[in-house]
Scaffold this active site. Structure first.
Site, PDB file in Angstrom:
ATOM      1  N   LYS A  85       0.854  -1.186   0.000  1.00  0.00           N
ATOM      2  CA  LYS A  85       0.000   0.000   0.000  1.00  0.00           C
ATOM      3  C   LYS A  85       0.889   1.235   0.000  1.00  0.00           C
ATOM      4  O   LYS A  85       1.757   1.396   0.874  1.00  0.00           O
ATOM      5  CB  LYS A  85      -0.855  -0.041   1.264  1.00  0.00           C
ATOM      6  CG  LYS A  85      -2.179   0.668   1.168  1.00  0.00           C
ATOM      7  CD  LYS A  85      -2.923   0.405   2.477  1.00  0.00           C
ATOM      8  CE  LYS A  85      -4.234   1.086   2.545  1.00  0.00           C
ATOM      9  NZ  LYS A  85      -4.773   1.070   3.905  1.00  0.00           N
ATOM     10  N   VAL A  86       0.693   2.099  -1.000  1.00  0.00           N
ATOM     11  CA  VAL A  86       1.509   3.312  -1.102  1.00  0.00           C
ATOM     12  C   VAL A  86       0.584   4.525  -1.182  1.00  0.00           C
ATOM     13  O   VAL A  86      -0.542   4.422  -1.690  1.00  0.00           O
ATOM     14  CB  VAL A  86       2.436   3.281  -2.351  1.00  0.00           C
ATOM     15  CG1 VAL A  86       3.452   2.155  -2.266  1.00  0.00           C
ATOM     16  CG2 VAL A  86       1.631   3.192  -3.641  1.00  0.00           C
TER      17      VAL A  86
END
Ligand code: E4P
Length: 216
Positions: A85-86
């Protein structure tokens, strides 16, 4: 229509698995802080609970794209269901591009506009996470954002899936799916409320009473 649990609690996730209704998990640094355990160990334990084709989001926080990619390595080595997750920033999307080119699943988070979702899709995101509740908190429509993103993706045959996040009540779940979300990630307490209806309770009480009377 997939349902993810938005929690870092291994025990809570485990307690929901027997329903067969949970398709994955999202975590974030705030949820990890609440648990107060080693994030890598938490993701390892959650990843072990799901099949390879599920998704377990592990968020990386760093200044640069390359730092994010480096930080993701211990997570992606845990299993193919681990999704990195960015944040939806220039650096986050660059990390998304690098990771997706290397066949890793990426969830682009903190999405608050259709423009950001377009960039996330072009960067190869597997999932894009519009934050419904936080958009609503700021006086514009979180569910409209879900609809706008789902519409533009459908028009252009984009494979990135719309993961409605920051969901605050049961009604939003139905609306988000209706507006084209592929997935809703829900705090466990909201998922649990999806079962409930006062008329189900009332109807069941009456059926039980009638059955008891019939049986003497
Ligand atoms: C999930 O991916 C998000 O991190 C989460 O849904 C955010 O929810 P919140 O706005 O309730 O913190």
């Amino acid at each position: 229509m997939k349902i993810f649990l938005d929690t870092s609690s291994v025990e809570v996730i485990r307690s929901h698995l027997s329903t067969g209704l949970i398709d994955g998990v999202t975590t974030n640094p705030s949820l990890m802080l609440k648990e107060g355990k080693d994030p890598l160990e938490v993701i390892r334990r959650i990843s072990d609970l799901f099949p390879d084709d599920a998704s377990v989001s592990a968020e990386v926080t760093a200044e640069t794209a390359h730092e994010m990619v480096e930080l993701s390595r211990p997570y992606t080595s845990l299993g193919s269901n681990v999704t990195v997750k960015v944040p939806c920033t220039r650096e986050g999307l660059e990390a998304c591009y690098i990771l997706s080119e290397n066949e890793f699943k990426v969830n682009v988070t903190l999405v608050f506009s259709q423009a950001q979702a377009i960039l996330a899709a072009k960067a190869g995101a597997t999932f894009v996470s519009p934050f419904v509740g936080r958009v609503d908190d700021n006086s514009f429509g979180g569910l409209c954002l879900v609809k706008d993103i789902a519409n533009v993706y459908a028009k252009h045959n984009v494979s990135t899936q719309v993961l409605a996040a920051s969901i605050r009540n049961v009604r939003e779940v139905g609306r988000a799916f209706e507006y084209g979300a592929n997935i809703c990630t829900l705090p466990p307490a909201i998922f649990d409320k999806m079962y409930n209806h006062i008329l189900t309770d009332d109807g069941l009480r009456r059926f039980n009473e009638d059955w008891a009377n019939l049986m003497g």
